[in-house]
Design a protein around this motif. Structure first.
Motif, PDB file in Angstrom:
ATOM      1  N   GLU A   1       0.841  -1.191   0.000  1.00 56.31           N
ATOM      2  CA  GLU A   1       0.000   0.000   0.000  1.00 56.31           C
ATOM      3  C   GLU A   1       0.881   1.248   0.000  1.00 56.31           C
ATOM      4  OE1 GLU A   1      -3.573   0.445   0.093  1.00 56.31           O
ATOM      5  OE2 GLU A   1      -3.300  -1.593  -0.652  1.00 56.31           O
TER       6      GLU A   1
ATOM      7  N   TYR B   1       0.737   5.475   0.688  1.00 54.01           N
ATOM      8  CA  TYR B   1       0.009   6.607   1.255  1.00 54.01           C
ATOM      9  C   TYR B   1       0.818   7.853   0.939  1.00 54.01           C
ATOM     10  CZ  TYR B   1      -2.238   2.798   3.739  1.00 54.01           C
ATOM     11  OH  TYR B   1      -2.903   1.645   4.043  1.00 54.01           O
TER      12      TYR B   1
ATOM     13  N   ARG C   1      -4.840  -2.931   7.223  1.00 49.02           N
ATOM     14  CA  ARG C   1      -5.029  -1.758   6.354  1.00 49.02           C
ATOM     15  C   ARG C   1      -6.290  -1.003   6.746  1.00 49.02           C
ATOM     16  NH1 ARG C   1      -4.177  -4.545   0.586  1.00 49.02           N
ATOM     17  NH2 ARG C   1      -2.246  -5.559   1.170  1.00 49.02           N
TER      18      ARG C   1
ATOM     19  N   GLY D   1      -5.188   2.481   8.029  1.00 46.73           N
ATOM     20  CA  GLY D   1      -5.040   3.207   6.770  1.00 46.73           C
ATOM     21  C   GLY D   1      -5.188   4.706   6.899  1.00 46.73           C
TER      22      GLY D   1
ATOM     23  N   LYS E   1      -2.285   7.555   6.193  1.00 47.10           N
ATOM     24  CA  LYS E   1      -2.493   8.668   5.260  1.00 47.10           C
ATOM     25  C   LYS E   1      -2.198   9.982   5.958  1.00 47.10           C
ATOM     26  CE  LYS E   1      -3.913  11.042   1.720  1.00 47.10           C
ATOM     27  NZ  LYS E   1      -2.949  11.401   0.721  1.00 47.10           N
TER      28      LYS E   1
END
Length: 145
Positions: free
Chosen positions: A2, A4, A119, A123, A127
């Motif tokens: 992932e 960010y 996640r 998440g 971020k």
């Protein structure tokens, strides 16, 4: 994995200077030791969990220390830090773009290899962390380092 990303920021400094400082974390260690008392309280709070070392950065986290070392440099546009000591595969990418002779655009990205369940739980915090790290990179006093 992932990713960010932070927002893009404009730094009031030329790309060569910004790149040379960010690609040498030892510069920040010396500056922080000499100037930590001059920083606003909010900045000191964020930086108390951060240590700069030769070729890397150590972030104190609830999971223990996360050590990031420089794994890739593309002068003058990109610096990639990879996890040397972390419970999960983790990286930080700093991308730079020349706007003009006195301004540089910056964007940072956190890259993590997290299980799907994690996640969803972290998440939004990641971020936010990428966004704050991008803001910090943009506010550094590059000409004074």
């Amino acid at each position: 994995m992932e990713t960010y990303k932070s927002d893009k920021h404009i730094i009031d400094c030329d790309i060569t200077t910004v790149y040379s400082k960010l690609s040498n974390p030892e510069v920040f260690r010396k500056h922080m030791e000499d100037n930590i008392d001059k920083l606003p309280e909010e900045a000191r709070t964020h930086l108390q969990n951060l240590k700069f070392e030769d070729g890397g950065v150590v972030i104190e986290s609830p999971m223990g220390p996360l050590k990031l070392g420089i794994v890739e440099k593309v002068e003058p546009s990109k610096i990639v830090f990879g996890a040397a000591q972390s419970p999960v595969p983790f990286g930080l990418v700093i991308e730079l773009k020349e706007v003009d002779a006195e301004h540089t655009e910056s964007m940072t990205a956190l890259q993590l290899d997290l299980p799907i369940m994690l996640r969803a739980m972290v998440g939004s915090k990641l971020k936010d962390g990428a966004k704050k790290f991008g803001e910090m990179i943009a506010r550094l006093p590059y000409r004074d380092l």
